[in-house]
Design an enzyme around this catalytic site. Structure first.
Site, PDB file in Angstrom:
ATOM      1  N   GLY A  39       5.623   1.802  31.007  1.00 12.62           N
ATOM      2  CA  GLY A  39       6.939   1.232  30.743  1.00 12.62           C
ATOM      3  C   GLY A  39       6.893  -0.275  30.622  1.00 12.62           C
ATOM      4  N   CYS A  40       7.813  -0.948  31.299  1.00  9.49           N
ATOM      5  CA  CYS A  40       7.903  -2.400  31.212  1.00  9.49           C
ATOM      6  C   CYS A  40       6.637  -3.102  31.695  1.00  9.49           C
ATOM      7  CB  CYS A  40       9.101  -2.900  32.016  1.00  9.49           C
ATOM      8  SG  CYS A  40      10.707  -2.399  31.343  1.00  9.49           S
ATOM      9  N   ALA A  41       5.837  -2.433  32.501  1.00  7.99           N
ATOM     10  CA  ALA A  41       4.598  -3.028  33.007  1.00  7.99           C
ATOM     11  C   ALA A  41       3.448  -2.906  32.021  1.00  7.99           C
ATOM     12  CB  ALA A  41       4.212  -2.368  34.332  1.00  7.99           C
ATOM     13  N   GLY A  42       3.668  -2.256  30.872  1.00  7.92           N
ATOM     14  CA  GLY A  42       2.574  -1.958  29.956  1.00  7.92           C
ATOM     15  C   GLY A  42       1.933  -3.167  29.306  1.00  7.92           C
TER      16      GLY A  42
END
Length: 354
Positions: free
Chosen positions: A138-141
């Site tokens: 997700g946003c951490a990708g």
């Protein structure tokens, strides 16, 4: 070490002010009366001024099921991915057939074959290029993807590796869903892509790399928080899960984890000269400032990116890294920290040196 040669941010061509997006999205999700007023207030107060989206605004009403939305995702994502990758390679002075590894990350659509495979022939990557598609960070990708590129280049120091991120958040907005999570997400998230070209220590371009070096990375997964953030996947597609406890998790956990990571390198937060942080949303950014004990200006480029294009999920930190290099070039030798949080609930940290 890993040496960054180029960072290429890309946006789709359809750009709208938040004030124009809000009523269109309210119609799309069936928000009426008091609920519509709540949506308009949330959209106005989430720190976003404009967003770019994958399709012309009038075409979203025709995406009546997950299949149609995902088909639109694949078509637009391949175009943006090819644009980002081609631009990054050109900026790096690297030919497509010199790429040894391409790692792709996305969380807003499903493509099998994966995006890296669909882009490879269009861009001209070799038939034996190694591919690592990642879904679920997700946003951490963006931060996690750069960390995994670094891991690969440590073992293959003569190679060229590429990180490719594409997120089309607008295609995940749920019809006839007036839940708080869907309303917040529909006002916060934008569409975009980015690519990074990097080389290992023994590559001829390593010595003159214009971008930062990656020194190390760290990951943190917080037990008991799996339900805080992610997707509920059903017949209507990808329905956002976005817990109100995220800012409290950031305040309570992130500072200590950053300190421990830095301490392993004989550093403290005072040694970090520049921060490349995922934008989250206003409440998350305020919590991050508290956790890191920094002034708002330290995350100024993150706030500016949120206002200019919204939260681009995994692509955001790549855009903010590009903004940092262009607008606030770090002093040679200075230490930077890239960080992002995402489903898990987890934290990805990347230690950088200009």
């Amino acid at each position: 070490m890993t040496h960054v040669l180029a960072v290429q941010p890309v946006l789709p061509p359809h750009r709208y002010p938040q004030a124009e997006l809000a009523p269109a999205i309210a119609d799309l999700i069936g928000a009426q009366g008091a609920t519509r007023k709540v949506l308009e207030r949330i959209h106005a107060n989430c720190g976003v001024g404009h967003r770019n989206v994958a399709l012309p605004l009038e075409e979203y009403a025709g995406l009546t099921d997950f299949g149609a939305a995902n088909d639109a995702f694949i078509a637009a994502a391949v175009d943006l991915a090819a644009e980002a990758l081609t631009g990054a390679l050109a900026a790096a002075g690297v030919a497509p057939d010199e790429v040894d590894l391409v790692l792709s990350t996305t969380i807003t659509g499903i493509a099998v074959p994966s995006l890296d495979a669909l882009v490879a022939a269009r861009v001209g990557l070799r038939e034996d290029v190694r591919r690592v598609p990642i879904i679920g960070l997700g946003c951490a990708g963006g931060a996690g993807g750069l960390a995994r590129v670094h891991d690969y280049l440590l073992g293959h120091p003569r190679d060229v590796a590429v990180l490719l991120s594409v997120e089309l958040c607008s295609l995940t907005i749920q019809r006839e869903d007036t839940s708080g999570a869907n309303i917040v997400a529909s006002g916060l998230f934008g569409d975009g892509a980015g690519a990074v070209v990097a080389v290992g220590d023994e590559h001829p371009a390593a010595g003159g790399a214009p971008g930062p070096a990656v020194l190390d990375s760290a990951s943190r997964l917080y037990a008991g928080t799996a339900g805080v953030m992610g997707w509920a996947i059903g017949a209507s597609g990808l329905r956002i899960v976005l817990g109100a406890e995220v800012p409290d998790l950031v305040r309570g956990r992130v500072g200590g984890d950053v300190d421990a990571f830095l301490a392993g390198h004989g550093l403290t937060r005072d040694d970090v000269g520049w921060w490349v942080c995922h934008p989250g949303g206003p409440k998350v950014l305020e919590a991050l400032e508290d956790a890191l004990e920094v002034e708002r200006e330290a995350l100024g480029l993150t706030w500016a990116s949120l206002a200019r294009v919204g939260n681009l999920s995994s692509s955001s930190v790549l855009h903010i890294l590009a903004d940092t290099l262009a607008e606030r070039p770090p002093a040679p030798g200075s230490i930077g920290m890239m960080m992002a949080m995402g489903p898990g609930f987890g934290l990805e940290l990347v230690l950088l040196r200009a």
